[in-house]
Scaffold this active site. Structure first.
Site, PDB file in Angstrom:
ATOM      1  N   LYS A 136       0.080   3.759  -2.887  1.00  0.00           N
ATOM      2  CA  LYS A 136      -0.937   4.765  -2.532  1.00  0.00           C
ATOM      3  C   LYS A 136      -0.499   6.042  -2.591  1.00  0.00           C
ATOM      4  O   LYS A 136      -1.053   7.216  -2.801  1.00  0.00           O
ATOM      5  CB  LYS A 136      -1.865   4.400  -1.530  1.00  0.00           C
TER       6      LYS A 136
ATOM      7  N   SER B 232       0.837  -1.335  -0.147  1.00  0.00           N
ATOM      8  CA  SER B 232       0.108   0.027  -0.053  1.00  0.00           C
ATOM      9  C   SER B 232       0.885   1.250   0.091  1.00  0.00           C
ATOM     10  O   SER B 232       0.162   2.250  -0.198  1.00  0.00           O
ATOM     11  CB  SER B 232      -0.881  -0.088   1.335  1.00  0.00           C
TER      12      SER B 232
ATOM     13  N   SER C  30      -5.732   3.543   4.230  1.00  0.00           N
ATOM     14  CA  SER C  30      -5.342   2.758   3.065  1.00  0.00           C
ATOM     15  C   SER C  30      -6.541   2.058   2.169  1.00  0.00           C
ATOM     16  O   SER C  30      -6.515   0.873   1.959  1.00  0.00           O
ATOM     17  CB  SER C  30      -4.308   1.675   3.660  1.00  0.00           C
TER      18      SER C  30
END
Length: 384
Positions: A148, A145, A205
């Site tokens: 992101k 993640s 997230s």
């Protein structure tokens, strides 16, 4: 009498003389015609010469005027440019969007440091564009993640072209549920604006927010990934590639600790991105599905305050986890002397390891000369 006259005329007839006379007359006529022809040719030549001369004179005159006009215009342009240079300040050369960080000559290899649990790490000195410490800092890792952060970058730079809101459908949410992806918690039929989606992307997230933003910006995850890779190319990244905006596992989605640190450095250059990455909690706007909004909490700031290392404040960050990547974290910190650092870890086997590694490195590996240890850091706030 008549006969006598005819006889005298016949007797006086001289055929040769007549022939000579005719020939002489013919020659005289020929010379006369030739003389007339020569006069005509001379006259035609003279007229032609005068015409050509006139044309040459006209062209020379016009050319001279044109040349003089061009010289005058050129001189005027030079004067204008000179005056502009005098009046207008010289523009500074445009800096590249990101200066690729090189390995420092005094790079500190942390592989033997038992205090750092993560098998992969890189500490970037932002001010000097150097990787000053790390563990296998240029090794390929899966970003999970941490992806992101790049998703946020691409969204923020395309936000003016995007719709203002997105309405969630069942298919996407159901698929993410089956994939066990982390989500912000938006529901089927819920209409959410871009701001709430950006916070939903980073703080909890949320893969739901990531895919919604990708569709808004590019129409699909695949097309959005193309924008992500175009941004990598623009930033000069060499070992980073994306296939989706969420960080879910894909063999072709990878980076290195060093380049992930550079991505974070670039993300924090923008005020809006820095605010999202540096926020502890945020409540979304009320909707029919969530009349009181959704309370979003940062997966990083829920584990740290950000001022655990004396003289250092963590201004933003993003955690990540998938089985193939392990636990990972990238964070941006500033010292109370104004120096900036980014620390990235990957491959940890338990959830808290990246946070402990981060605190240790900011305490012990950032040069003491870059910090003022006598300043009270407990007064700092991670949400400033």
């Amino acid at each position: 009498m008549r006969e006598e006259l005819l006889k005298m005329k016949y007797d006086n007839y001289d055929e040769d003389a007549i022939r000579r006379s005719r020939k002489r007359k013919s020659q005289l006529m020929k010379k006369k015609r030739q003389k007339i022809l020569r006069r005509r040719l001379i006259m035609m030549a003279a007229v032609t010469f005068l015409i050509v001369l006139a044309v040459v004179i006209v062209n020379v005159t016009l050319g001279l005027k044109k040349t003089l006009g061009q010289k005058a215009a050129f001189a005027s342009d030079i004067t204008d440019e000179t005056q502009s240079e005098i009046l207008m300040p010289t523009e500074a050369p445009t800096e590249p969007p990101l200066i690729y960080a090189q390995m420092a000559e005094d790079y500190q290899d942390l592989s033997a440091d038992a205090q750092i649990a993560s098998p992969y790490a890189a500490l970037l000195d932002v001010n000097n564009h150097r990787i000053i410490a790390g563990k296998l800092a240029d090794t390929k890792i899966y970003p999970a993640s941490m992806t992101k952060v790049m998703t946020l970058i691409v969204v923020s730079e395309n936000i003016d072209k995007m719709p203002k809101t997105y309405t969630f459908g069942f298919e996407m949410l159901n698929r993410l549920y089956r994939e066990e992806a982390s989500v912000a918690g938006f529901l089927e039929g819920e209409t959410v604006d871009v701001e709430d989606l950006m916070y939903g992307l980073v703080l909890p997230s949320g893969a739901d927010a990531a895919e919604a933003l990708a569709i808004m910006a590019a129409g699909s995850n695949e097309e959005f990934a193309k924008l992500m890779n175009e941004k990598c190319k623009e930033l000069g990244l060499k070992y980073t590639h994306f296939t989706n905006p969420t960080g879910l596992y894909d063999e072709e989605q990878y980076t290195t600790p060093s380049e992930m640190a550079m991505i974070m450095e670039y993300a924090m250059k923008d005020e809006t991105r820095a605010k999202v990455l540096g926020t502890y909690q945020y409540k979304t706007k009320a909707t029919a599905q969530h009349p009181e909004g959704i309370q979003l909490t940062s997966t990083m700031y829920s584990r740290i305050y950000g001022n655990e290392a004396p003289g250092v404040l963590v201004k933003g960050g993003k955690t990540g986890f998938i089985n193939e990547a392990g636990s990972c974290l990238v964070s941006y910190a500033v010292t109370n002397k104004g120096n900036a650092y980014v620390f990235c870890t990957g491959g940890a086997t338990y959830r808290w390891a990246p946070v402990y590694d981060e605190i240790y490195v900011y305490k012990n590996i950032i040069p003491a000369s870059a910090k003022d240890l006598e300043t009270e850091t407990t007064k700092m706030s991670p949400n400033n």
